[in-house]
Design a protein around this motif. Structure first.
Motif, PDB file in Angstrom:
ATOM      1  N   TYR A   1      10.999   7.137  -1.674  1.00  0.00           N
ATOM      2  CA  TYR A   1      11.843   7.272  -2.859  1.00  0.00           C
ATOM      3  C   TYR A   1      11.905   8.748  -3.256  1.00  0.00           C
ATOM      4  N   ASP A   2      13.131   9.243  -3.423  1.00  0.00           N
ATOM      5  CA  ASP A   2      13.340  10.673  -3.677  1.00  0.00           C
ATOM      6  C   ASP A   2      12.623  11.156  -4.926  1.00  0.00           C
ATOM      7  N   ASN A   3      12.576  10.317  -5.934  1.00  0.00           N
ATOM      8  CA  ASN A   3      12.020  10.750  -7.225  1.00  0.00           C
ATOM      9  C   ASN A   3      10.507  10.623  -7.325  1.00  0.00           C
ATOM     10  N   VAL A   4       9.880  10.045  -6.303  1.00  0.00           N
ATOM     11  CA  VAL A   4       8.445   9.794  -6.368  1.00  0.00           C
ATOM     12  C   VAL A   4       7.787  10.383  -5.122  1.00  0.00           C
ATOM     13  N   VAL A   5       6.827  11.299  -5.321  1.00  0.00           N
ATOM     14  CA  VAL A   5       6.172  11.988  -4.215  1.00  0.00           C
ATOM     15  C   VAL A   5       4.662  11.821  -4.342  1.00  0.00           C
ATOM     16  N   SER A   6       4.017  11.712  -3.172  1.00  0.00           N
ATOM     17  CA  SER A   6       2.552  11.546  -3.093  1.00  0.00           C
ATOM     18  C   SER A   6       2.125  10.310  -3.882  1.00  0.00           C
ATOM     19  N   GLU A   7       2.626   9.172  -3.439  1.00  0.00           N
ATOM     20  CA  GLU A   7       2.302   7.922  -4.117  1.00  0.00           C
ATOM     21  C   GLU A   7       0.790   7.665  -4.069  1.00  0.00           C
ATOM     22  N   GLN A   8       0.262   7.224  -5.194  1.00  0.00           N
ATOM     23  CA  GLN A   8      -1.166   6.945  -5.281  1.00  0.00           C
ATOM     24  C   GLN A   8      -1.383   5.481  -5.668  1.00  0.00           C
ATOM     25  N   GLY A   9      -1.851   5.257  -6.911  1.00  0.00           N
ATOM     26  CA  GLY A   9      -2.167   3.900  -7.351  1.00  0.00           C
ATOM     27  C   GLY A   9      -0.988   2.958  -7.223  1.00  0.00           C
ATOM     28  N   ILE A  10      -1.297   1.684  -6.934  1.00  0.00           N
ATOM     29  CA  ILE A  10      -0.262   0.675  -6.741  1.00  0.00           C
ATOM     30  C   ILE A  10      -0.749  -0.653  -7.303  1.00  0.00           C
ATOM     31  N   ALA A  11       0.169  -1.415  -7.902  1.00  0.00           N
ATOM     32  CA  ALA A  11      -0.181  -2.723  -8.472  1.00  0.00           C
ATOM     33  C   ALA A  11       1.053  -3.607  -8.430  1.00  0.00           C
ATOM     34  N   THR A  12       0.845  -4.925  -8.380  1.00  0.00           N
ATOM     35  CA  THR A  12       1.947  -5.885  -8.370  1.00  0.00           C
ATOM     36  C   THR A  12       1.819  -6.811  -9.563  1.00  0.00           C
TER      37      THR A  12
ATOM     38  N   ASN B   1       6.942  -7.712  -8.390  1.00  0.00           N
ATOM     39  CA  ASN B   1       7.435  -6.352  -8.582  1.00  0.00           C
ATOM     40  C   ASN B   1       6.276  -5.377  -8.379  1.00  0.00           C
ATOM     41  N   VAL B   2       6.569  -4.213  -7.821  1.00  0.00           N
ATOM     42  CA  VAL B   2       5.535  -3.267  -7.410  1.00  0.00           C
ATOM     43  C   VAL B   2       5.590  -2.021  -8.297  1.00  0.00           C
ATOM     44  N   PHE B   3       4.474  -1.713  -8.972  1.00  0.00           N
ATOM     45  CA  PHE B   3       4.360  -0.509  -9.790  1.00  0.00           C
ATOM     46  C   PHE B   3       3.595   0.550  -8.993  1.00  0.00           C
ATOM     47  N   VAL B   4       4.128   1.789  -8.995  1.00  0.00           N
ATOM     48  CA  VAL B   4       3.554   2.853  -8.172  1.00  0.00           C
ATOM     49  C   VAL B   4       3.461   4.136  -8.990  1.00  0.00           C
ATOM     50  N   VAL B   5       2.358   4.895  -8.785  1.00  0.00           N
ATOM     51  CA  VAL B   5       2.166   6.189  -9.429  1.00  0.00           C
ATOM     52  C   VAL B   5       2.600   7.297  -8.484  1.00  0.00           C
ATOM     53  N   GLY B   6       3.407   8.240  -8.977  1.00  0.00           N
ATOM     54  CA  GLY B   6       3.754   9.449  -8.231  1.00  0.00           C
ATOM     55  C   GLY B   6       2.849  10.582  -8.680  1.00  0.00           C
ATOM     56  N   TYR B   7       1.895  10.996  -7.811  1.00  0.00           N
ATOM     57  CA  TYR B   7       0.868  11.966  -8.208  1.00  0.00           C
ATOM     58  C   TYR B   7       1.473  13.348  -8.454  1.00  0.00           C
ATOM     59  N   ARG B   8       2.251  13.843  -7.509  1.00  0.00           N
ATOM     60  CA  ARG B   8       2.787  15.193  -7.632  1.00  0.00           C
ATOM     61  C   ARG B   8       4.030  15.256  -8.517  1.00  0.00           C
ATOM     62  N   THR B   9       4.736  14.164  -8.614  1.00  0.00           N
ATOM     63  CA  THR B   9       5.935  14.150  -9.450  1.00  0.00           C
ATOM     64  C   THR B   9       5.657  13.694 -10.873  1.00  0.00           C
TER      65      THR B   9
ATOM     66  N   TYR C   1       0.835  -1.197   0.000  1.00  0.00           N
ATOM     67  CA  TYR C   1       0.000   0.000   0.000  1.00  0.00           C
ATOM     68  C   TYR C   1       0.873   1.251   0.000  1.00  0.00           C
ATOM     69  N   THR C   2       0.280   2.357  -0.452  1.00  0.00           N
ATOM     70  CA  THR C   2       0.978   3.638  -0.475  1.00  0.00           C
ATOM     71  C   THR C   2       0.417   4.538   0.612  1.00  0.00           C
ATOM     72  N   ASP C   3       1.304   5.331   1.230  1.00  0.00           N
ATOM     73  CA  ASP C   3       0.916   6.279   2.274  1.00  0.00           C
ATOM     74  C   ASP C   3       1.094   7.687   1.725  1.00  0.00           C
ATOM     75  N   TRP C   4      -0.023   8.382   1.538  1.00  0.00           N
ATOM     76  CA  TRP C   4      -0.015   9.700   0.906  1.00  0.00           C
ATOM     77  C   TRP C   4       0.787  10.718   1.711  1.00  0.00           C
ATOM     78  N   ALA C   5       0.627  10.751   3.018  1.00  0.00           N
ATOM     79  CA  ALA C   5       1.258  11.767   3.862  1.00  0.00           C
ATOM     80  C   ALA C   5       2.747  11.504   4.064  1.00  0.00           C
ATOM     81  N   GLU C   6       3.111  10.220   4.211  1.00  0.00           N
ATOM     82  CA  GLU C   6       4.498   9.874   4.492  1.00  0.00           C
ATOM     83  C   GLU C   6       5.331   9.705   3.223  1.00  0.00           C
ATOM     84  N   ASP C   7       4.700   9.726   2.057  1.00  0.00           N
ATOM     85  CA  ASP C   7       5.411   9.519   0.791  1.00  0.00           C
ATOM     86  C   ASP C   7       6.198   8.208   0.808  1.00  0.00           C
ATOM     87  N   THR C   8       5.513   7.133   1.186  1.00  0.00           N
ATOM     88  CA  THR C   8       6.183   5.832   1.282  1.00  0.00           C
ATOM     89  C   THR C   8       5.380   4.750   0.576  1.00  0.00           C
ATOM     90  N   VAL C   9       6.097   3.707   0.220  1.00  0.00           N
ATOM     91  CA  VAL C   9       5.486   2.464  -0.244  1.00  0.00           C
ATOM     92  C   VAL C   9       5.720   1.443   0.846  1.00  0.00           C
TER      93      VAL C   9
END
Length: 658
Positions: free
Chosen positions: A579-590, A595-603, A556-564
């Motif tokens: 992850y430095d290059n990815v902020v405000s993680e949203q959608g997530i899939a495996t 392997n985990v795919f994650v969307v960076g909303y603000r980045t 799962y992604t944590d919006w406030a903590e910017d973590t996976v």
């Protein structure tokens, strides 16, 4: 392996000295081009490659012709050896005609069928294989053995072996001979593969050189793995055949259950009908008795009135006698006595009617119930696992993806049908291969076809947030602050079930008939399709909006903590990374390998991490890749594809994973 144990792959019998010289020239030109790429060197490389292929074709033709002539000579001089060389003893009977025999030898000699020796031609022209004289062969072999041996030799030795060699020695894509080994991809390739896929691979090794140092035990490992795989397939076949039998039994059981259910409904309706009919008879009898009583009373009064009329029928107004006066007074008094109760009776007299008033529940049953029920598909993961008897087997037939080499290639661009303003929070691929998008602001599910064109919308009861596929016709949708989720039948555009939650519900996933739902301040609730709360996984989900399941883990992604984050089904944390290059993680899939795919909303990017979260790579970034406030993504295991959508501009894209 000791040097004296090295096994050098021998050349084919047809590979002559001219081929060897052409191959050496080709290798020199190729290596020179790889180290010094230029148009001139590339031209020299292509010319040497074409010459090498030409020499191999010529050598193969000459070899085939020479072997055919040798067979003809052998048939002419030593028939017994000739037939022994092509004899294969078989138990089954088979027959071939003379024309097939002739074509067989013509194929050996190419187009020069006139070079068939006289003995072979006479044998073919004058012999009927259905009634062959075995004494001609100078050998005590049976007719069936001769016919079967020729056919078997023709099909197996001269065809199958060449096809087998071609299958494994030639590239399945380009049809060219496999001459090089690429350590980077652990793959044997041909010259054309270098240009199409391995252009950046600079450490290619010649197959002949590689075979000298290769571990020959790998072939043994492959055979063991193949044997294990065969056993696994047999187990899987047995499991699926049993499942097929179970389906037939379940069909019969459900058919009986439906009939029993119908009988129960019929019995219940019969009882209700009988109660209503009894009530009708009782009411009718009661009203009929009341009316009969009234009729009887009126008949009695009618009779008395008739008697009075007879008493004063002969009295006239001109008769002034005392008798008439007395009679008139008595009749008047009697009429007054009769009139008063008759007036009361007539005043209370009513006209009774019987009517049928159907109950509201019954009317709703007729209007709203469209079926007895539905046939649902319940699926759960098989308990079968791949097994291997060879615990020390080093062969890996399904290597994991290398994160560094994962790339996304756009397959389909999609423009979501627009309204005044979009707010797309999630996207999925349905079993029908259609795309479904969750438009929160417009309270709808938007469905597009495989080519990206709009198909239809499904309006929902509130503002939807996340969605997950349950089976071929149903999805589960969460409604965020609506504090409920719904099971929707997308084939009929209707809600099958509403499930209330104790608080706001956001992300959702599905496995084996259970829904995993993010419920604010509660954790991840495990809820059955029927709506029963099974368990609560106690993790902090105050800023968690999307989840994904893989094996025995929850990501799962944590919006406030910017973590996976990754935890087990008990809620215990396995790992958590930012992850430095990815902020405000949203959608997530495996994917199928974890392997985990994650969307960076603000980045405005999409990344992939390894199953342990330690290695990651940004796959897409910025508007150049079409990303503008991306929110949802979905991994399709069947096609190894990734669907990604933006929140507000209506853009989505389907990517192939390479």
């Amino acid at each position: 392996m000791r040097q004296d144990e090295i096994k050098v792959r021998p050349n084919n019998e047809w590979f002559d000295n001219n081929c060897a010289i052409a191959r050496e020239d080709f290798h020199v030109a190729r290596n020179f081009f790889l180290h010094h790429p230029s148009d001139v060197n590339r031209k020299a490389y292509v010319i040497s490659r074409n010459n090498y292929n030409k020499m191999k074709r010529k050598a193969q033709f000459k070899y085939k012709r020479r072997k055919g002539i040798e067979l003809c000579d052998l048939a002419s001089t030593e028939p017994r050896k000739f037939w022994s060389s092509i004899k294969r003893k078989v138990n089954n009977k088979c027959k071939i005609d003379n024309e097939t025999i002739l074509k067989h030898f013509e194929s050996i000699l190419g187009d020069s069928s006139q070079d068939l020796c006289e003995e072979v031609r006479n044998l073919i022209d004058n012999t009927v294989f259905d009634d062959i004289n075995v004494t001609q062969l100078d050998s005590e072999i049976t007719e069936d053995e001769v016919v079967a041996s020729i056919k078997k030799k023709s099909a197996y030795i001269f065809t199958n072996m060449s096809e087998l060699t071609e299958k494994f020695n030639n590239c399945i894509i380009h049809g060219k001979e496999l001459d090089y080994y690429c350590p980077r991809h652990d793959e044997v390739i041909c010259e054309f593969c270098i240009e199409s896929k391995h252009e950046g691979c600079r450490n290619l090794i010649d197959v002949d050189q590689m075979s000298k140092v290769a571990d020959v035990s790998e072939l043994t490992d492959i055979k063991k793995a193949a044997a294990d795989m065969e056993e696994n397939i047999e187990r899987f076949l047995k499991d699926q055949r049993e499942n097929r039998t179970q389906l037939d039994e379940q069909k019969n059981d459900i058919a009986s259950e439906i009939k029993h259910f119908r009988d129960k409904i019929n019995d219940h309706l019969d009882r209700l009908q009988q109660d209503l009919m009894d009530d009708l008879s009782e009411t009718h009898e009661k009203l009929a008795a009341q009316i009969e009583e009234t009729i009887k009373d009126l008949e009695n009064k009618k009779s008395k009135l008739a008697s009075l009329k007879m008493n004063f029928g002969n009295i006239t107004e001109e008769d002034k006698s005392p008798t008439n006066f007395i009679i008139a007074k008595k009749v008047k008094k009697e009429l007054t006595r009769l009139t008063k109760p008759l007036s009361v009776l007539l005043h209370g007299l009513k006209h009774s009617n019987l009517e049928f008033d159907a109950s509201t529940e019954a009317e709703l049953m007729v209007l709203e119930i469209e079926s007895f029920g539905a046939i649902a598909i319940s699926e759960k993961s098989s308990s079968l696992q791949l097994s291997s008897k060879n615990e020390d087997l080093k062969l890996n037939l399904n290597p994991a993806r290398n994160i560094a080499e994962i790339r996304l290639k756009v397959k389909t661009d999609i423009r979501i049908k627009n309204k005044a303003q979009l707010s797309v929070q999630k996207c999925i691929i349905l079993p029908s291969n259609q795309f479904l998008f969750v438009d929160e602001k417009n309270e709808r599910l938007v469905i597009h076809d495989q080519d990206g064109s709009h198909h239809h919308d499904i309006s929902v009861s509130n503002k939807p947030f996340d969605v997950v596929v349950i089976d071929s016709r149903r999805v589960a949708v969460t409604f965020g602050r609506g504090r409920q989720l719904e099971i929707l039948d997308i084939s009929k555009h209707k809600c099958d079930r509403i499930i209330k939650t104790a608080n706001d519900c956001w992300g959702i996933s599905h496995r084996d008939g259970n829904l995993f739902v993010v419920v604010y301040r509660k954790g991840i609730e495990v809820i059955s399709i029927a709506g029963q709360l099974i368990a609560v996984i106690p993790i902090n989900v105050d800023h968690v909006f999307y989840i994904s399941l893989y094996a025995d883990k929850i990501y799962y992604t944590d919006w406030a903590e910017d973590t996976v984050n990754c935890c087990d089904f008990n809620g215990d944390e396995v790992w958590c990374y930012g992850y430095d290059n990815v902020v405000s993680e949203q959608g997530i899939a495996t994917d199928a390998e974890g392997n985990v795919f994650v969307v960076g909303y603000r980045t405005n990017n999409v990344m992939v991490t390894s199953p342990d979260g330690r290695r990651y790579k940004v796959l897409l970034s910025g508007e150049s890749d079409g990303l503008n406030w991306p929110t949802g993504l979905f991994y399709d295991a069947q096609g190894d594809r990734l669907l990604i959508c933006n929140e507000t501009d209506g853009y989505a894209a389907l990517y192939d994973i390479e």
